[in-house]
Design an enzyme around this catalytic site. Structure first.
Site, mmCIF file in Angstrom:
data_model
loop_
_atom_site.group_PDB
_atom_site.id
_atom_site.type_symbol
_atom_site.label_atom_id
_atom_site.label_comp_id
_atom_site.label_asym_id
_atom_site.label_seq_id
_atom_site.Cartn_x
_atom_site.Cartn_y
_atom_site.Cartn_z
ATOM 1 N N ARG A 1 0.828 -1.210 0.000
ATOM 2 C CA ARG A 1 0.000 0.000 0.000
ATOM 3 C C ARG A 1 0.869 1.270 0.000
ATOM 4 N NH1 ARG A 1 -4.106 0.079 -2.077
ATOM 5 N NH2 ARG A 1 -4.926 1.814 -0.860
ATOM 6 N N ILE A 2 1.794 1.362 0.942
ATOM 7 C CA ILE A 2 2.634 2.561 1.032
ATOM 8 C C ILE A 2 3.600 2.621 -0.147
ATOM 9 C CG2 ILE A 2 4.326 3.809 2.427
ATOM 10 C CD1 ILE A 2 1.449 3.776 3.541
ATOM 11 N N ARG B 1 -6.590 -8.987 16.740
ATOM 12 C CA ARG B 1 -6.446 -8.691 15.310
ATOM 13 C C ARG B 1 -6.825 -9.867 14.423
ATOM 14 N NH1 ARG B 1 -1.505 -4.504 14.020
ATOM 15 N NH2 ARG B 1 -1.693 -3.234 15.893
ATOM 16 N N ARG C 1 -9.216 -0.091 15.895
ATOM 17 C CA ARG C 1 -9.337 -0.273 14.450
ATOM 18 C C ARG C 1 -10.828 -0.386 14.108
ATOM 19 N NH1 ARG C 1 -4.483 -2.290 12.035
ATOM 20 N NH2 ARG C 1 -2.772 -1.318 13.191
ATOM 21 N N ASN D 1 -4.031 7.942 6.584
ATOM 22 C CA ASN D 1 -2.917 7.141 7.098
ATOM 23 C C ASN D 1 -2.128 6.450 5.991
ATOM 24 O OD1 ASN D 1 -5.743 5.777 7.708
ATOM 25 N ND2 ASN D 1 -4.372 4.138 7.059
ATOM 26 N N THR E 1 -6.099 -2.388 8.418
ATOM 27 C CA THR E 1 -4.934 -2.526 7.543
ATOM 28 C C THR E 1 -4.758 -3.983 7.135
ATOM 29 O OG1 THR E 1 -3.349 -2.964 9.315
ATOM 30 C CG2 THR E 1 -3.806 -0.647 8.812
ATOM 31 N N ASN E 2 -3.789 -4.215 6.235
ATOM 32 C CA ASN E 2 -3.525 -5.570 5.749
ATOM 33 C C ASN E 2 -3.074 -6.516 6.844
ATOM 34 O OD1 ASN E 2 -4.175 -5.582 3.010
ATOM 35 N ND2 ASN E 2 -2.257 -4.612 2.428
ATOM 36 N N CYS F 1 2.307 6.451 10.729
ATOM 37 C CA CYS F 1 1.340 7.431 10.236
ATOM 38 C C CYS F 1 0.736 8.211 11.404
ATOM 39 C CB CYS F 1 0.254 6.745 9.422
ATOM 40 S SG CYS F 1 -0.616 5.410 10.301
ATOM 41 N N THR G 1 9.660 2.867 6.396
ATOM 42 C CA THR G 1 8.310 3.433 6.512
ATOM 43 C C THR G 1 7.537 2.744 7.637
ATOM 44 O OG1 THR G 1 7.356 1.921 4.880
ATOM 45 C CG2 THR G 1 8.280 3.983 4.061
#
Length: 481
Positions: free
Chosen positions: A138-139, A334, A370, A453, A319-320, A289, A258
């Site tokens: 993604r990033i 999670r 989340r 984010n 998120t993934n 982020c 990152t």
């Protein structure tokens, strides 16, 4: 003529002016490496409507809409100057000109305001700096989009390669497709072609080599003509100096992570502590982020009011790292379905504040939930201040910070009464202060900070890379300190 006729005529006039601005902005960018901004928002490669909307948005933060009839004379004045590489903010030029009482013409004032970028003061255009992406999630793909976008002048940063693990048949075609289309951020702005034989993606004329490797030790980047490159690791697999040092292979000079760095790896939030990076530092982190979202406004509040203690609660998009459906996960909670649940989890953002703001004495705690949205989060920053204040004072102060301070690229400000999370998809700021949600009672202030984010954070990553590569050009007029 009716009011409706007047409004339409006015719109057509402004459309015509905005249309005439586009070639001037483009020529400055391509030929002189000058990026034209409007209150920190780039006008490069923008459509007529986008330019007009950016002018109108100034109403949200400055209290009054900017008109292209006001900014066009300043843009024309810029084209007549011997400008060097720089970023020039038309919104700031107009604002400071209105406050100036010396009776200077627009041309005289503009020449004075950007004097640091002209004549003998101008800096020379630098050779492009090679960049390598390690990972393409993604990033990674958003950073790729930004690097390709910023390569328009032929200078600055140049994305040379992407390193990924082999994924089987048509791997490169599928990766190019993910770069071309994104369910959240929309279509890639430009053209993408694939040369499978040479394992190359060509995006807007930029040839990007796709290198397949299972481990950093398998790659010699000089074999691909890559020299003194900055490698951006967006896998998060290695977070300490020892692990990240594996990337310091032939052709790689610096490594940027990152994700939050561990141990002695510097955590850098652009706009706050990027100037502390030592020239010989080879490994650094862009933090998270959420850290990027809370640290700039936290610094702004501490500078003005003093912060004694605080708590940040982040309501974060999934998120993934989470599961689509209930399944095993090494972390608590999670493993439960991300699109179906609110999931309490931890955040390291609060503890990371100390690395980015070592002078801040306040204890900052944090937690996170989340929630079932794919992008854009909100941080609720609850602060005990060193002195009492009012909501109006904090409101006006943060609006001014977003307009004129050195943090104006990090902090945005919105007064829209019906703003919701999806409105901030694609925001290039680290965080956006929601003025309507701001709460102040004596020495207690609660800030609601939206942040993309994914994209906003990616913009911060690119700013850090520009800084450490030496291609971060100065902004004029200079922000107030």
């Amino acid at each position: 003529m009716t009011v409706n006729d007047d409004s339409f005529t006015n719109w057509k006039i402004r459309e015509e002016i905005a249309e005439s601005m586009i070639p001037l902005i483009g020529k400055l960018h391509r030929e002189r490496d000058v990026t034209v901004l409007l209150h920190s928002r780039s006008l490069v490669n923008k459509s007529v409507v986008s330019i007009l909307k950016t002018h109108r948005f100034a109403r949200q933060i400055a209290g009054a809409e900017l008109s292209v009839t006001e900014t066009m004379p300043f843009l024309q004045a810029l084209t007549a100057l011997d400008l060097g590489p720089s970023q020039i903010d038309l919104g700031m030029l107009v604002t400071t000109y209105k406050a100036d009482d010396r009776g200077l013409s627009v041309a005289e004032f503009t020449a004075e305001a950007v004097a640091g970028a002209t004549g003998a003061n101008r800096i020379e255009r630098r050779e492009p700096r090679d960049v390598v992406l390690y990972g393409f999630g993604r990033i990674g793909r958003l950073v790729a989009r930004l690097l390709i976008e910023k390569a328009g002048s032929g200078n600055g940063l140049r994305l040379r390669a992407i390193v990924v693990r082999g994924g089987g048949a048509q791997d490169i075609v599928k990766r190019a497709s993910l770069l071309r289309r994104d369910s959240i951020h929309g279509q890639f702005q430009g053209t993408i072609t694939v040369d499978e034989d040479s394992s190359t993606i060509v995006a807007n004329g930029n040839a990007i080599k796709v290198i397949y490797a299972d481990d950093p030790s398998q790659v010699d980047y000089t074999e691909y003509g890559i020299r003194d490159a900055i490698l951006i690791d967006n896998t998060g697999k290695w977070r300490d100096r020892e692990g990240l040092s594996q990337h310091l292979r032939p052709g790689i000079e610096k490594v940027v992570l990152t994700a939050p760095g561990k141990g002695d790896v510097p955590n850098i939030v652009h706009g706050v502590n990027h100037d502390t990076v030592k020239p010989d530092e080879q490994i650094l982190s862009c933090a998270s982020c959420t850290t990027n979202a809370i640290v700039p406004p936290l610094k702004a509040m501490d500078d003005e009011y003093g912060v004694l203690r605080g708590h940040v609660e982040t309501v974060h998009s999934f998120t993934n790292d989470q599961n689509l459906l209930d399944n095993y996960h090494k972390s608590e909670r999670r493993g439960r379905s991300a699109p179906l649940n609110m999931v309490i989890t931890e955040t390291g953002a609060a503890s990371a504040v100390a690395k980015a703001l070592p002078d801040l004495k306040a204890k900052i705690s944090g937690s996170s939930i989340r929630v079932p949205v794919p992008d854009v989060s909100i941080a609720i920053l609850n602060l005990q201040l060193a002195r009492e204040t009012t909501r109006e004072e904090v409101h006006d102060y943060l609006r001014e910070v977003s307009l004129t301070s050195p943090l104006k690229r990090q902090i945005d400000f919105i007064t829209a009464p019906d703003a919701v999370s999806s409105d901030f998809i694609g925001s290039r700021h680290a965080s956006i202060v929601d003025a309507g949600a701001l709460k102040v009672d004596g020495d207690n202030a609660i800030l609601y900070l939206w942040y993309d984010n994914e994209f906003g954070y990616s913009c911060q990553v690119v700013r850090v890379v520009q800084h450490v590569s030496g291609v971060e050009y100065p902004t004029y007029p200079a922000p107030a300190v």
